[in-house]
Design a protein around this motif. Sequence first.
Motif, PDB file in Angstrom:
ATOM      1  N   LEU A 242      47.509  58.257  16.344  1.00 24.77           N
ATOM      2  CA  LEU A 242      47.057  59.748  16.161  1.00 24.77           C
ATOM      3  C   LEU A 242      46.221  59.773  14.939  1.00 24.77           C
ATOM      4  O   LEU A 242      45.271  60.822  14.899  1.00 24.77           O
ATOM      5  N   HIS A 243      46.319  58.924  14.184  1.00 18.94           N
ATOM      6  CA  HIS A 243      45.277  59.066  12.726  1.00 18.94           C
ATOM      7  C   HIS A 243      44.096  58.261  12.743  1.00 18.94           C
ATOM      8  O   HIS A 243      43.245  58.301  12.046  1.00 18.94           O
ATOM      9  N   ALA A 244      43.928  57.538  14.277  1.00 20.87           N
ATOM     10  CA  ALA A 244      42.712  56.463  14.141  1.00 20.87           C
ATOM     11  C   ALA A 244      41.408  57.194  14.001  1.00 20.87           C
ATOM     12  O   ALA A 244      40.291  56.608  13.408  1.00 20.87           O
ATOM     13  N   GLU A 245      41.126  58.488  14.463  1.00 19.86           N
ATOM     14  CA  GLU A 245      39.974  59.016  14.617  1.00 19.86           C
ATOM     15  C   GLU A 245      40.164  60.372  14.617  1.00 19.86           C
ATOM     16  O   GLU A 245      41.032  60.871  15.416  1.00 19.86           O
ATOM     17  N   HIS A 246      39.271  61.219  14.101  1.00 14.25           N
ATOM     18  CA  HIS A 246      39.075  62.894  14.132  1.00 14.25           C
ATOM     19  C   HIS A 246      37.861  63.404  13.902  1.00 14.25           C
ATOM     20  O   HIS A 246      37.737  64.125  13.067  1.00 14.25           O
ATOM     21  N   GLY A 247      36.901  62.949  14.576  1.00 13.20           N
ATOM     22  CA  GLY A 247      35.395  63.285  14.651  1.00 13.20           C
ATOM     23  C   GLY A 247      34.545  62.997  13.544  1.00 13.20           C
ATOM     24  O   GLY A 247      35.155  62.191  12.474  1.00 13.20           O
ATOM     25  N   GLY A 248      33.480  63.342  13.316  1.00 12.45           N
ATOM     26  CA  GLY A 248      32.598  62.836  12.309  1.00 12.45           C
ATOM     27  C   GLY A 248      32.391  63.631  11.279  1.00 12.45           C
ATOM     28  O   GLY A 248      31.880  63.261  10.133  1.00 12.45           O
ATOM     29  N   GLY A 249      32.939  64.929  11.235  1.00 15.07           N
ATOM     30  CA  GLY A 249      33.063  65.918  10.174  1.00 15.07           C
ATOM     31  C   GLY A 249      34.009  65.874   9.165  1.00 15.07           C
ATOM     32  O   GLY A 249      33.989  66.681   7.944  1.00 15.07           O
ATOM     33  N   ASN A 250      35.230  64.990   9.430  1.00 13.99           N
ATOM     34  CA  ASN A 250      36.103  64.995   8.296  1.00 13.99           C
ATOM     35  C   ASN A 250      35.664  64.401   7.066  1.00 13.99           C
ATOM     36  O   ASN A 250      34.449  63.416   7.070  1.00 13.99           O
ATOM     37  N   ASN A 251      36.293  64.653   6.053  1.00 10.12           N
ATOM     38  CA  ASN A 251      35.448  63.956   4.645  1.00 10.12           C
ATOM     39  C   ASN A 251      35.192  62.623   4.981  1.00 10.12           C
ATOM     40  O   ASN A 251      34.231  62.307   4.338  1.00 10.12           O
ATOM     41  N   SER A 252      36.258  61.803   4.814  1.00 11.21           N
ATOM     42  CA  SER A 252      36.030  60.485   4.780  1.00 11.21           C
ATOM     43  C   SER A 252      35.042  59.901   5.824  1.00 11.21           C
ATOM     44  O   SER A 252      34.245  59.034   5.487  1.00 11.21           O
ATOM     45  N   THR A 253      34.942  60.501   7.191  1.00 14.99           N
ATOM     46  CA  THR A 253      34.135  59.951   8.150  1.00 14.99           C
ATOM     47  C   THR A 253      32.619  60.551   7.746  1.00 14.99           C
ATOM     48  O   THR A 253      31.891  59.626   7.940  1.00 14.99           O
ATOM     49  N   PHE A 254      32.514  61.539   7.429  1.00  8.43           N
ATOM     50  CA  PHE A 254      31.387  61.894   7.132  1.00  8.43           C
ATOM     51  C   PHE A 254      30.751  61.242   5.973  1.00  8.43           C
ATOM     52  O   PHE A 254      29.531  61.110   5.818  1.00  8.43           O
ATOM     53  N   THR A 255      31.713  60.843   5.013  1.00  6.53           N
ATOM     54  CA  THR A 255      31.275  59.934   3.842  1.00  6.53           C
ATOM     55  C   THR A 255      30.627  58.619   4.410  1.00  6.53           C
ATOM     56  O   THR A 255      29.629  58.086   3.939  1.00  6.53           O
ATOM     57  N   THR A 256      31.363  57.958   5.337  1.00  5.19           N
ATOM     58  CA  THR A 256      31.105  56.907   6.150  1.00  5.19           C
ATOM     59  C   THR A 256      29.469  57.115   6.678  1.00  5.19           C
ATOM     60  O   THR A 256      28.686  56.116   6.564  1.00  5.19           O
ATOM     61  N   HIS A 257      29.373  58.227   7.496  1.00  4.79           N
ATOM     62  CA  HIS A 257      28.003  58.442   7.882  1.00  4.79           C
ATOM     63  C   HIS A 257      26.874  58.349   6.710  1.00  4.79           C
ATOM     64  O   HIS A 257      25.644  57.774   6.903  1.00  4.79           O
ATOM     65  N   ASP A 265      25.843  47.972   2.550  1.00  4.75           N
ATOM     66  CA  ASP A 265      26.700  47.174   3.243  1.00  4.75           C
ATOM     67  C   ASP A 265      27.860  47.797   3.875  1.00  4.75           C
ATOM     68  O   ASP A 265      28.436  48.710   3.351  1.00  4.75           O
ATOM     69  N   THR A 266      28.849  47.045   4.747  1.00  2.00           N
ATOM     70  CA  THR A 266      30.078  47.488   5.303  1.00  2.00           C
ATOM     71  C   THR A 266      31.097  47.724   4.055  1.00  2.00           C
ATOM     72  O   THR A 266      31.795  48.784   4.254  1.00  2.00           O
ATOM     73  N   TYR A 267      31.021  46.797   3.229  1.00  3.21           N
ATOM     74  CA  TYR A 267      32.297  46.992   2.289  1.00  3.21           C
ATOM     75  C   TYR A 267      31.953  48.092   1.575  1.00  3.21           C
ATOM     76  O   TYR A 267      32.828  48.582   1.031  1.00  3.21           O
ATOM     77  N   SER A 268      30.653  48.332   0.973  1.00  3.76           N
ATOM     78  CA  SER A 268      30.542  49.444   0.200  1.00  3.76           C
ATOM     79  C   SER A 268      30.673  50.953   0.897  1.00  3.76           C
ATOM     80  O   SER A 268      31.474  51.876   0.430  1.00  3.76           O
ATOM     81  N   SER A 269      30.320  50.887   2.455  1.00  9.25           N
ATOM     82  CA  SER A 269      30.841  52.050   3.082  1.00  9.25           C
ATOM     83  C   SER A 269      32.063  52.556   3.174  1.00  9.25           C
ATOM     84  O   SER A 269      32.672  53.553   3.167  1.00  9.25           O
ATOM     85  N   VAL A 270      32.989  51.154   3.543  1.00 10.54           N
ATOM     86  CA  VAL A 270      34.323  51.319   3.707  1.00 10.54           C
ATOM     87  C   VAL A 270      35.094  51.770   2.344  1.00 10.54           C
ATOM     88  O   VAL A 270      35.933  52.664   2.395  1.00 10.54           O
ATOM     89  N   ALA A 271      34.699  51.138   1.255  1.00  9.73           N
ATOM     90  CA  ALA A 271      35.150  51.682  -0.041  1.00  9.73           C
ATOM     91  C   ALA A 271      34.961  53.134  -0.192  1.00  9.73           C
ATOM     92  O   ALA A 271      35.894  53.779  -0.842  1.00  9.73           O
ATOM     93  N   ALA A 272      33.886  53.558  -0.024  1.00  5.86           N
ATOM     94  CA  ALA A 272      33.536  54.941  -0.210  1.00  5.86           C
ATOM     95  C   ALA A 272      34.361  55.716   0.606  1.00  5.86           C
ATOM     96  O   ALA A 272      34.999  56.797   0.093  1.00  5.86           O
ATOM     97  N   ALA A 273      34.552  55.656   1.808  1.00  6.24           N
ATOM     98  CA  ALA A 273      35.293  56.302   2.671  1.00  6.24           C
ATOM     99  C   ALA A 273      37.089  56.293   2.242  1.00  6.24           C
ATOM    100  O   ALA A 273      37.569  57.360   2.200  1.00  6.24           O
ATOM    101  N   LEU A 274      37.370  55.047   1.585  1.00  7.09           N
ATOM    102  CA  LEU A 274      38.497  54.984   1.194  1.00  7.09           C
ATOM    103  C   LEU A 274      38.885  55.873  -0.036  1.00  7.09           C
ATOM    104  O   LEU A 274      39.812  56.742  -0.083  1.00  7.09           O
ATOM    105  N   CYS A 275      37.642  56.170  -1.015  1.00  9.88           N
ATOM    106  CA  CYS A 275      37.706  57.014  -1.947  1.00  9.88           C
ATOM    107  C   CYS A 275      37.928  58.349  -1.758  1.00  9.88           C
ATOM    108  O   CYS A 275      38.436  59.244  -2.428  1.00  9.88           O
ATOM    109  N   SER A 276      37.253  58.576  -0.556  1.00 13.17           N
ATOM    110  CA  SER A 276      37.446  60.045  -0.196  1.00 13.17           C
ATOM    111  C   SER A 276      38.770  60.538   0.612  1.00 13.17           C
ATOM    112  O   SER A 276      39.207  61.293   0.251  1.00 13.17           O
ATOM    113  N   LEU A 277      39.139  59.334   1.159  1.00 12.19           N
ATOM    114  CA  LEU A 277      40.436  59.746   1.701  1.00 12.19           C
ATOM    115  C   LEU A 277      41.739  59.807   0.816  1.00 12.19           C
ATOM    116  O   LEU A 277      42.752  60.476   1.093  1.00 12.19           O
ATOM    117  N   LYS A 278      41.442  59.097  -0.371  1.00 15.83           N
ATOM    118  CA  LYS A 278      42.578  59.047  -1.434  1.00 15.83           C
ATOM    119  C   LYS A 278      42.709  60.831  -1.845  1.00 15.83           C
ATOM    120  O   LYS A 278      43.835  60.963  -2.450  1.00 15.83           O
TER     121      LYS A 278
END
Length: 455
Positions: A242-257, A265-278
């Motif tokens: 249920l937590h796996a996905e929730h559209g492109g507009g939530n803060n961490s996923t939009f950060t990914t975009h 690179d992928t590692y920088s993108s994922v780290a940025a998303a983690l910092c948002s989700l925090k």
Amino acid sequence: MIKNMPNKFSEITPEIEELAKKCEKKIDPTLFEKYDVKRGLRKQSGEGVLAGLTDISTIMSYMVEDREIVPCDGKLYYHGIDIEDIVQGFIKEERYGFEETVYLLLFGELPNEEQLQDLKQLLAEYRQLPTNFVRDIIMKAPSRDMMNTLARSVLTLFSYDDNASDTSIPNVLRQSLQLIALFPVLAVYGYQAYSHYEKGESLVIHPPQENLSTAENILYLLRPDSKYTKLEAKILDLALVLHAEHGGGNNSTFTTHVVSSSGTDTYSSVAAALCSLKGPKHGGANIKVVQMFADIKEHVKDWTDEKELKEYLTRIVRKEAFDQSGLIYGMGHAVYSISDPRSKVLSYFVEGLSKEKGKEKEYALYTNVEKLAKQVIAEERRIYKGVSANIDFYSGFIYSMLDLPYELYTPLFAIARIAGWSAHRMEELVNGGRIIRPAYKGVAGHKTYTPIKER
């Protein structure tokens, strides 16, 4: 012990306090209305500003009838498939569902038995960290914040990847699958290191097991005796789905975009998303729900007395109780109004777990708060849409019944959402083409430069 060591690096001096006052200049709030700025990229009604298109998931919270927007029960679709149908499918067939959800999100279709088994085997192989990574990266600098540990570990993995900066889809897919596999290991090992060095607990490091699902491995790695019940693993697996996905507009996923659109690179993108989700306004909300309920239990003498409970909830909304934020955490959502489908699905299974754990009274309290909070918010606040329990309302309760530490609540969100982030990163790389760069209007008046001796 690390916690007792002096740390001048963290000290805020009087000079910094004084200088900080210069940073607190606020923009005239009327200017946002004057220039029609959608603060938070959201309209006054709460609806998000359309910033992109995605094929990965669809969130539905209203229907249009006779050109009017009519709120409806919330729906969430993964690549067009109703999340409720996905859950009913693997629950009915007594399977764990997170791995097939990963397949669906990444590849756009449900896997057959052979494809699912191949993915499980691949994830099992990828769960092995590089040699000495645990000792050199996780153990030597433990953090009290597991999201920090995750982000730091992800960025460090860049150094172990000979093709770290290759943004071709095959390479990004390989990196994504490795990170999906490693997130549970990194999070749990990070917690074990923190628990040992900060709390003085015994250090227990279990290797992940090839034959276990993601949910089972989390419980196996975390618990000293590696024991768990089937119901515990099933509900944790459900929470991951249920937590796996929730559209492109939530803060961490939009950060990914946004970050992926820069070509990084992928590692920088994922780290940025983690910092948002925090952030507590995003992934950290379920911790606030648990803390709020602890406060309610302390101040409400009779949990079954709806009048007393409603009076205390009113005090919370009026900023007279709990953390004076005025928020009943877990209630309300930026998109959903009548209901959050994820909370709806999760609540079906909460009662069964509460019975297994002897927490029936706590479960009754949660259901009462869910009912009364809607009334209180409607009476006390001017709202533009309905208010319902979101997924954070019950997920924190579930994690507490599973005896999971607070420190892993948000990392569990990340363990699930890395699947969605990975799908969105590849979608951005394939379809984006332009760096995401919205406009900000400068509102500072022009000033004359003054030579330093005349200032």
